[in-house]
Write a protein that holds these residues in place. Sequence first.
Motif, PDB file in Angstrom:
ATOM      1  N   LEU A  49     -11.231  -1.048  -4.369  1.00 26.30           N
ATOM      2  CA  LEU A  49     -10.146  -0.525  -3.520  1.00 26.30           C
ATOM      3  C   LEU A  49     -10.664   0.087  -2.220  1.00 26.30           C
ATOM      4  N   MET A  52     -10.460   3.108   0.502  1.00 25.05           N
ATOM      5  CA  MET A  52      -9.213   3.579  -0.077  1.00 25.05           C
ATOM      6  C   MET A  52      -8.742   4.797   0.709  1.00 25.05           C
ATOM      7  N   GLY A  65      -5.125   0.767  -0.931  1.00 24.25           N
ATOM      8  CA  GLY A  65      -6.414   0.129  -0.787  1.00 24.25           C
ATOM      9  C   GLY A  65      -6.416  -1.297  -1.305  1.00 24.25           C
ATOM     10  N   PRO A  66      -7.394  -2.106  -0.923  1.00 25.55           N
ATOM     11  CA  PRO A  66      -8.377  -1.791   0.097  1.00 25.55           C
ATOM     12  C   PRO A  66      -7.751  -1.938   1.485  1.00 25.55           C
ATOM     13  N   LEU A  88      -0.216  -2.523  -0.233  1.00 24.89           N
ATOM     14  CA  LEU A  88      -1.504  -1.949  -0.653  1.00 24.89           C
ATOM     15  C   LEU A  88      -1.350  -0.667  -1.488  1.00 24.89           C
ATOM     16  N   GLN A  90      -1.168   1.984  -4.287  1.00 24.81           N
ATOM     17  CA  GLN A  90      -1.730   2.105  -5.638  1.00 24.81           C
ATOM     18  C   GLN A  90      -1.044   3.240  -6.398  1.00 24.81           C
ATOM     19  N   HIS A 348     -13.319  -5.016 -11.520  1.00 20.77           N
ATOM     20  CA  HIS A 348     -13.142  -3.636 -11.088  1.00 20.77           C
ATOM     21  C   HIS A 348     -14.465  -2.900 -11.213  1.00 20.77           C
TER      22      HIS A 348
END
Lengths: 519, 159
Positions: A49, A52, A65-66, A88, A90, A348
């Motif tokens: 991310l 971020m 993010g990213p 984007l 989160q 991840h």
Amino acid sequence: MSTIIYVPRDSTAVALGAEQVVAAIRREAEARGEAVSIVRNGSRGMFWLEPMVEVATPEGRVAYGPVDAGDVAGLFDAGLLKGGTHALSQGLTDKIDFLKNQERLTFARVGITDPVSLSDYIAHEGYAGLQRTLTMDGAAIVKEMTDSGLRGRGGAAFPTGIKWNTVLNAPAAQKYVVCNADEGDSGTFSDRMIMECDPFVLIEGMTIAAVAVGATEGYIYVRSEYPHAIIALNEAIVAANAAGYLGSNILGSGKEFNLTVRKAAGAYICGEETAMLESLEGRRGLVRAKPPLPAIQGLFGQPTVINNVISLASVPIIMARGAAYYKGYGQGRSLGTLPFQLAGNVLHGGLVEKAFGLTLRALLNDFGRGTESGRPIRSVQVGGPLGPYLPDHLFDTPLDYEAFAAVGAMLGHGGVVVFDDTVDMAKQARYAMHFCAVESCGKCTPCRIGSTRGVEVIDKIIADDNRTQQVHLLRDLCDTMVNGSLCAMGSMTPYPVLSALNYFPEDFGPVTQAASAAI
Amino acid sequence: MNRQYPFDIDAAKAAITAHSQERGSLLPVLHAVQEAIGFIPADVVPLIADELNLSRAEIHGVISFYHFFRQHPAGKNVVQICRAEACQARGGEALAQHAETLLDCKFHATSSDGQFTLESVYCLGQCACGPNIMINDELHARVGADKLDRLIGAKRGTP
Ligand SMILES: Cc1cc2nc3c(=O)[nH]c(=O)nc-3n(C[C@H](O)[C@H](O)[C@H](O)COP(=O)(O)O)c2cc1C
Ligand code: SF4
Ligand code: FES
């Protein structure tokens, strides 16, 4: 009132364009007449991310993010400053699964605070451990460390309390505390993150160590590949000195501790503690034979505490909350938490601090979410370049020092490097020998010459030049290296090599030949 | 080989004296010299030996032991490509090969136009985002062939 926006100064975020994102946010806010204040925090360690961006809202910090600099105008349009929804988005940072399911003790502040703000550090439980330490005598501090169960996080997992006790009881006019920040293993970055994202926690840990054993001078030996870490540490040391947390009279206690950052010069072996001492003294990093232990005759011949960054950074929370609190995490003789580092071909990738005991498979699947390439995981190397390559059937091993040792593996510094099914394990074995040849300190023949021969022998196996015989020869050579080397560089390089050969024989040529030679 | 390179001897001397009083000062001194003039010329070694009261052989031994120190000037830009395992797992070796072609230069060498020195590095601590490289002091993560083309293009002064 201006809105607080967080953009990490962590070098991964920077390498992925964080500076450009900051510039774009400044430009956009100015053009729109919005007041923003940008805090350069550390990274939360969710590297897929990064960069971020977080925004402070009444509900908490909201993450995006990213973020690319090109996304910034669109983010403002979507109401970034109020935590508005965008492709984007989160959501609330603390609710992101990867973070929510961790147990962050050593990394409690990482990504949250401004790394070089002393007041931010103190506002987040910083220096509570040192305050308590200053009311105790050396023996009591050392006992607290012993009771916590903390074992060195630099690889060998030696109990920290016992080491400190040796230094405490070694009579000398001058003692030292040295932090091993050489972090040369591939797949590891937790030391770097502590230094860049919460340098005060390391400084506090070293100060506690110094007070405990009676040392007045300290060095942090940082690899030259980490320029951002060196900058952050120096900024933090200046601030700590200015506020009386370091120097000749720590918080009016009459105790003294002076701390210096030393830049290394690109030699993997200087992570080995005695080679590091040679380097600090201005020589080639040749490994010293032990005894004498560095705890008795270390830097400049004086008693010296040598600990890894994570070991030292775990000290403040143990002193602040007590040994029992820390010991409440983990299992068996692996107590507390370890910051695992998910690296390589992983979807991840990033930092996962968890109590010992989680299985490797859970780490790979629940946190890592499999490979980035989307292909099956074929092999995982845990514990750095000297760690064996593990096949799928060992992935259910719990992350615990003893459980790993029981299957011939090692946790080391907690680095986990993931490979998908396109990996060529013969090549990885060859690389392990090559790395040893490049990085050997040269003191013992099995390591210095054996590694070069090892590369040649593996080349012959790959080329099917007398394969069966060469496999025998390789095993013989590994045996000599294991038994005839002074340090782990030469004696453990066979681990990745033999694990590749034993678990993935098909990559070394027709199965029958390589495998039959194995018996 | 006894080439002479131009370098600022006063800058080298200043770098030496600035650090010579530290305990175990050889590494800080060598770092300072390399930072000031880009490398550690053979002609500077006797000056260091004098100041630190060490033998020249010992200093040569130290310079040659550490990968970071260079005895000859580098190209205008130093390109370091991570060759360690985590970057390998993400296509690092393909990138390394591409770099050799792009710069027309092998590893541990300088391109014929003096623009680029290509070096291997074993881990930059960005292992979740490889392949990773460092150009001079700038880190770059997730570098594929296209991104390398762009970064090198910018250093060449072409868009
Ligand atoms: C070849 C080799 C490389 C090592 N590299 C490191 C390193 O980069 N960082 C580290 O903390 N320990 C490293 N170690 C382990 C150190 O020798 C030492 O055990 C450790 O720094 C002690 O600190 P701890 O007890 O806190 O783990 C290495 C050991 C060997 C044999
Ligand atoms: S095993 Fe290798 S690195 Fe270790 S002391 Fe011997 S030669 Fe040096
Ligand atoms: S392996 Fe390339 S940055 Fe760590």
